[in-house]
Design an enzyme around this catalytic site. Structure first.
Site, PDB file in Angstrom:
ATOM      1  CE  LYS A  11      -1.139  -1.835   5.455  1.00 19.02           C
ATOM      2  NZ  LYS A  11      -0.829  -3.038   6.187  1.00 19.02           N
TER       3      LYS A  11
ATOM      4  CE  LYS B 279      -1.735  -9.975   7.032  1.00 23.57           C
ATOM      5  NZ  LYS B 279      -2.839 -10.279   7.898  1.00 23.57           N
TER       6      LYS B 279
END
Ligand code: NAD
Length: 299
Positions: free
Chosen positions: A244, A176
């Site tokens: 983030k 990811k």
């Protein structure tokens, strides 16, 4: 197994993504107990058949599997290790799946903690955004033990189309993070092409259409290009969440001594965007950084 033998789910984190994923689990016939710290987030899915849970432990009560879909690592850790957390009150089905994007190091820690009490843990972050979540068309990249993946797979099928077991615990998050690095840098490349095209007086819609027919085509250009051209900054995937993810990419890379200069550069531009109050806008709002650098004023 839960109602109709389909399996019951405790679902924690009913936000932009979670709410659509719960809808699809319900549509597939799963019973869902839903918990979110923000009480106002839950009625949306209760209307469609979910049952409100009061705590993570309450969501886990009687569940075959607990799924978390939360903003960042500390939120997932609080759900696992907190007072009413899953370490103290695991689901009877002994399986927890986190589908948020969080630190691969934290994932391995959680995996080990849960394994000690006989509970399986899969990291299964997703790609495809709110539209992919709504259409049950997410790409799901899972890390963890094969037996646990096999038990989670029927639930994944209700939410996604491309479902891949990519390796041991943490591997889902690593894949990811590679995905996010490409997305971030790809958006930057599109911003640069649009800024250059605009300064040259080229029709940007035409530019986008032509590029989509050649080797510069990308998901970002296809899905986010129109909003960038129109100056639509409404959020699907927020700048704050991209920052983030880029932070997680860099923490991971630094631990492995892998230099990522492209990621570092685009991160500084997202920081610039956030400093200009764009944190809650969609990540296509990176184009505003280029608006400012080229003296283009938009509303
Ligand atoms: P979101 O902020 O819309 O939703 C998160 C939800 O979690 C909120 O409703 C919040 O109230 C709740 N929450 C926060 N802390 C909690 C806690 N301790 N216990 C219970 N609930 C808590 O975020 P999102 O866009 O749905 O993203 C969720 C995750 O999925 C993130 O890790 C994100 O990076 C990832 N993701 C998002 C997208 C996207 O396009 N939005 C795409 C792929 C992956």
């Amino acid at each position: 197994m839960g109602r109709d033998d389909k399996g019951s789910v405790g679902f924690i984190g009913i936000g932009t993504m979670g709410r659509e994923m719960v809808r699809n689990l319900l549509k597939a016939g799963h019973a869902v107990h839903a918990f979110d710290l923000n009480e106002a987030a839950v009625p949306d899915v209760v209307k469609e058949g979910a049952v409100r849970a009061q705590t993570p432990a309450d969501a886990a009560l009687g569940a075959d599997i607990v799924i978390t879909m939360l903003p960042d690592t500390p939120h997932v850790e609080a759900t696992i290790n907190g007072e009413d957390g899953l370490l103290k009150s695991p689901p009877p089905g002994k399986l927890v799946v986190d589908m948020s994007t969080i630190s691969p190091v934290a994932v391995r820690r959680i995996h080990a903690d849960l394994k000690r009490i006989g509970v399986g843990f899969i990291d299964a972050p997703v790609s495809g955004g709110p539209v992919g979540a709504k259409n049950a068309a997410l790409s799901i990249m899972a890390g963890g033990d094969s037996g646990d993946f096999a038990r989670a797979e029927p639930f994944f099928r209700a939410m996604g189309t491309t479902i891949t077991h990519v390796g041991a615990s943490g591997a889902g998050q690593t894949v990811k993070l590679c995905n996010q690095l490409i997305c971030g840098i790809n958006i930057q490349a599109i911003c640069e092409a649009l800024a250059l095209g605009r300064a040259s007086g080229v029709d940007l819609n035409l530019l986008r259409r032509v590029l989509l027919g050649g080797s510069a085509a990308s998901w970002m250009l296809d899905k986010l290009g129109p909003a960038m051209i129109e100056g639509d900054v409404s959020a699907g995937f927020r700048i704050d969440l991209m920052l983030k993810d880029l932070r997680l990419v860099q923490e991971h890379a630094q631990a492995l001594n892998v230099p990522l200069p492209g990621t570092a550069l685009v991160t500084s531009q997202y920081v610039d965007a956030r400093a200009h109050g764009e944190g809650t806008n969609g990540n296509q709002a990176l184009f505003r950084v280029y608006d400012r650098m080229t003296n283009q004023v938009r509303d």
